[in-house]
Scaffold this motif. Structure first.
Motif, PDB file in Angstrom:
ATOM      1  N   LEU A  32       0.954  -1.405  -0.051  1.00 14.74           N
ATOM      2  CA  LEU A  32       0.003  -0.034   0.092  1.00 14.74           C
ATOM      3  C   LEU A  32       0.944   1.397   0.034  1.00 14.74           C
ATOM      4  N   PRO A  33       1.039   1.716  -1.040  1.00 14.96           N
ATOM      5  CA  PRO A  33       1.744   3.094  -1.436  1.00 14.96           C
ATOM      6  C   PRO A  33       1.029   4.255  -1.301  1.00 14.96           C
ATOM      7  N   THR A  34       1.308   5.250  -0.844  1.00 17.83           N
ATOM      8  CA  THR A  34       0.653   6.535  -1.149  1.00 17.83           C
ATOM      9  C   THR A  34       1.411   7.693  -0.832  1.00 17.83           C
ATOM     10  N   ALA A  35       1.339   8.817  -1.588  1.00 17.24           N
ATOM     11  CA  ALA A  35       2.182   9.803  -1.536  1.00 17.24           C
ATOM     12  C   ALA A  35       1.206  11.034  -1.492  1.00 17.24           C
ATOM     13  N   PHE A 123      -6.698 -12.586  -8.245  1.00 23.01           N
ATOM     14  CA  PHE A 123      -7.146 -12.221  -9.628  1.00 23.01           C
ATOM     15  C   PHE A 123      -6.164 -12.765 -10.527  1.00 23.01           C
ATOM     16  N   PHE A 127      -1.753 -11.195  -9.345  1.00 28.01           N
ATOM     17  CA  PHE A 127      -2.332 -10.068  -8.715  1.00 28.01           C
ATOM     18  C   PHE A 127      -3.740 -10.202  -7.784  1.00 28.01           C
ATOM     19  N   GLY A 128      -3.715  -9.603  -6.797  1.00 26.51           N
ATOM     20  CA  GLY A 128      -4.969  -9.761  -5.790  1.00 26.51           C
ATOM     21  C   GLY A 128      -5.139  -8.529  -4.964  1.00 26.51           C
ATOM     22  N   LEU A 129      -6.328  -8.854  -4.316  1.00 24.51           N
ATOM     23  CA  LEU A 129      -6.711  -7.706  -3.364  1.00 24.51           C
ATOM     24  C   LEU A 129      -6.665  -8.261  -1.832  1.00 24.51           C
ATOM     25  N   ASP A 150      -5.844  -0.804  12.661  1.00 25.04           N
ATOM     26  CA  ASP A 150      -5.958  -0.355  11.503  1.00 25.04           C
ATOM     27  C   ASP A 150      -6.840  -1.059  10.654  1.00 25.04           C
ATOM     28  N   LEU A 151      -7.406  -0.487   9.674  1.00 24.90           N
ATOM     29  CA  LEU A 151      -8.296  -1.242   8.607  1.00 24.90           C
ATOM     30  C   LEU A 151      -7.895  -0.603   7.232  1.00 24.90           C
ATOM     31  N   LEU A 152      -7.113  -1.656   6.307  1.00 24.42           N
ATOM     32  CA  LEU A 152      -6.685  -0.813   5.097  1.00 24.42           C
ATOM     33  C   LEU A 152      -6.596  -1.869   4.064  1.00 24.42           C
ATOM     34  N   PRO A 153      -6.793  -1.517   2.826  1.00 25.38           N
ATOM     35  CA  PRO A 153      -6.927  -2.427   1.664  1.00 25.38           C
ATOM     36  C   PRO A 153      -5.564  -2.299   1.066  1.00 25.38           C
ATOM     37  N   PHE A 154      -5.006  -3.464   0.730  1.00 22.56           N
ATOM     38  CA  PHE A 154      -3.778  -3.772   0.139  1.00 22.56           C
ATOM     39  C   PHE A 154      -4.076  -4.288  -1.372  1.00 22.56           C
ATOM     40  N   PHE A 155      -3.120  -4.200  -2.387  1.00 22.68           N
ATOM     41  CA  PHE A 155      -3.013  -4.804  -3.460  1.00 22.68           C
ATOM     42  C   PHE A 155      -1.881  -5.873  -3.414  1.00 22.68           C
TER      43      PHE A 155
END
Lengths: 161, 147
Positions: A32-35, A123, A127-129, A150-155
């Protein structure tokens, strides 16, 4: 020291060689990357990595998490993971947890445990979630004792071998 | 205000029935301290974008909102026009206007590579630049679904 290193290397080699004995051997990383530049610049990178052995029904193996939560805070978890299911799966993982806080003249460290409940869906082959619910606990060390949820989605990216 | 809303609804649904898509990311964090309860923090962040495109690889109106953890009641709302290419690996781009109750109005542009897992599920990585208003630059994964 040399013997200790050699035996660790032999152990890791043994794991990889014995992987063929299992119906399933899979390396997977959830990322999970964010900028964001809003008032200040923040770069967040979270990763959960598992190396699992077993079958399509149940698998088990080592788990490592690396999370850079700001330019000052880094979390790491060393532990184990147990997964039930394969294409769609439920996983419980966790272990020893440490958080490091660093500024120019400050180095602080807190320790405790981290526990994750994971719901995942693949998938295709790579790949997956995954939806990861985390409970972290800082129990001792330089940092104030605290409980984190924490509750977060990851790929996810995976490779079977 | 109601007239603007109705006009937007008419634009969305007038000429054709669009392929509705929703994409975004949300996260929750709760931290409680044993001996400093006044420092406890509770955060919920939501970024969501809806595409009212002609199909899953066409162009059309999009609308998005961004509600950051510390301003969750003050969301940044965006409306614009976007374009999306076809294929397993695709690109999407768009331009629009944004409004935030605290920061005011601004212009938004985004460009986004993405990958489609199935006919319905996809993942994209938009780089979103907003000038004026919230004045921000964001890059983050969006989990998407085509209805």
């Amino acid at each position: 020291m040399l013997i200790a290193r050699a035996s660790v290397a032999a152990f890791i080699l043994q794991i990889f060689l014995s992987a063929k004995a299992f119906a399933l051997a899979e390396l997977q990383t959830g990322i999970l990357p964010t900028a964001q530049v809003f008032m200040q610049a923040d770069l967040v990178f979270s990763s959960h990595t598992t190396l699992l052995f077993g079958s399509d029904t149940i698998s088990f193996g080592p788990y490592y998490a690396f999370e850079s939560l700001s330019q000052n805070v880094m979390d790491q978890t060393y532990g184990a993971a147990l997964r039930i299911g394969h294409e769609t799966y439920f996983e419980i993982d966790g272990g020893y947890f440490e958080r490091r806080f660093a500024q120019r003249h400050t180095r602080l460290k807190g320790q405790g445990y981290s526990l994750n409940l994971v719901l995942g869906q693949h998938f295709g082959d790579h790949f997956g979630l995954a939806l990861i619910a985390t409970n972290k606990r800082i129990q001792s060390g330089d940092l104030d004792a605290r409980t984190i949820y924490d509750l977060l989605p990851f790929f996810t990216l995976r490779e079977s071998f | 205000m109601a007239r603007v809303f109705l006009t937007l609804l008419l634009i969305f649904f007038s000429t054709r029935l669009p392929a509705f898509e929703i994409e975004g990311i949300t996260g929750v964090n709760v931290t409680t301290y044993d001996e400093a309860s006044d420092a406890n923090s509770y955060g919920l962040s939501v970024v969501a974008k809806m595409n009212f495109y002609g199909s899953s690889n066409d162009s059309g109106v999009f609308s998005s909102f961004y509600c950051p953890a510390n301003h969750v009641l003050l969301c940044n709302v965006t409306v614009g026009y976007g374009w999306k290419s076809s294929g397993t690996w695709f690109f999407e781009g768009g331009l629009g206007g944004a409004y935030h109750a605290g920061f005011g109005a601004g212009g938004v542009g985004f460009i986004s590579p993405g990958v489609r897992f199935s006919a319905n599920a996809y993942l994209s990585f938009p780089i979103i630049l907003q000038l004026g208003g919230m004045q921000s630059l964001m890059w983050l994964p969006f989990f998407g679904y085509t209805f």
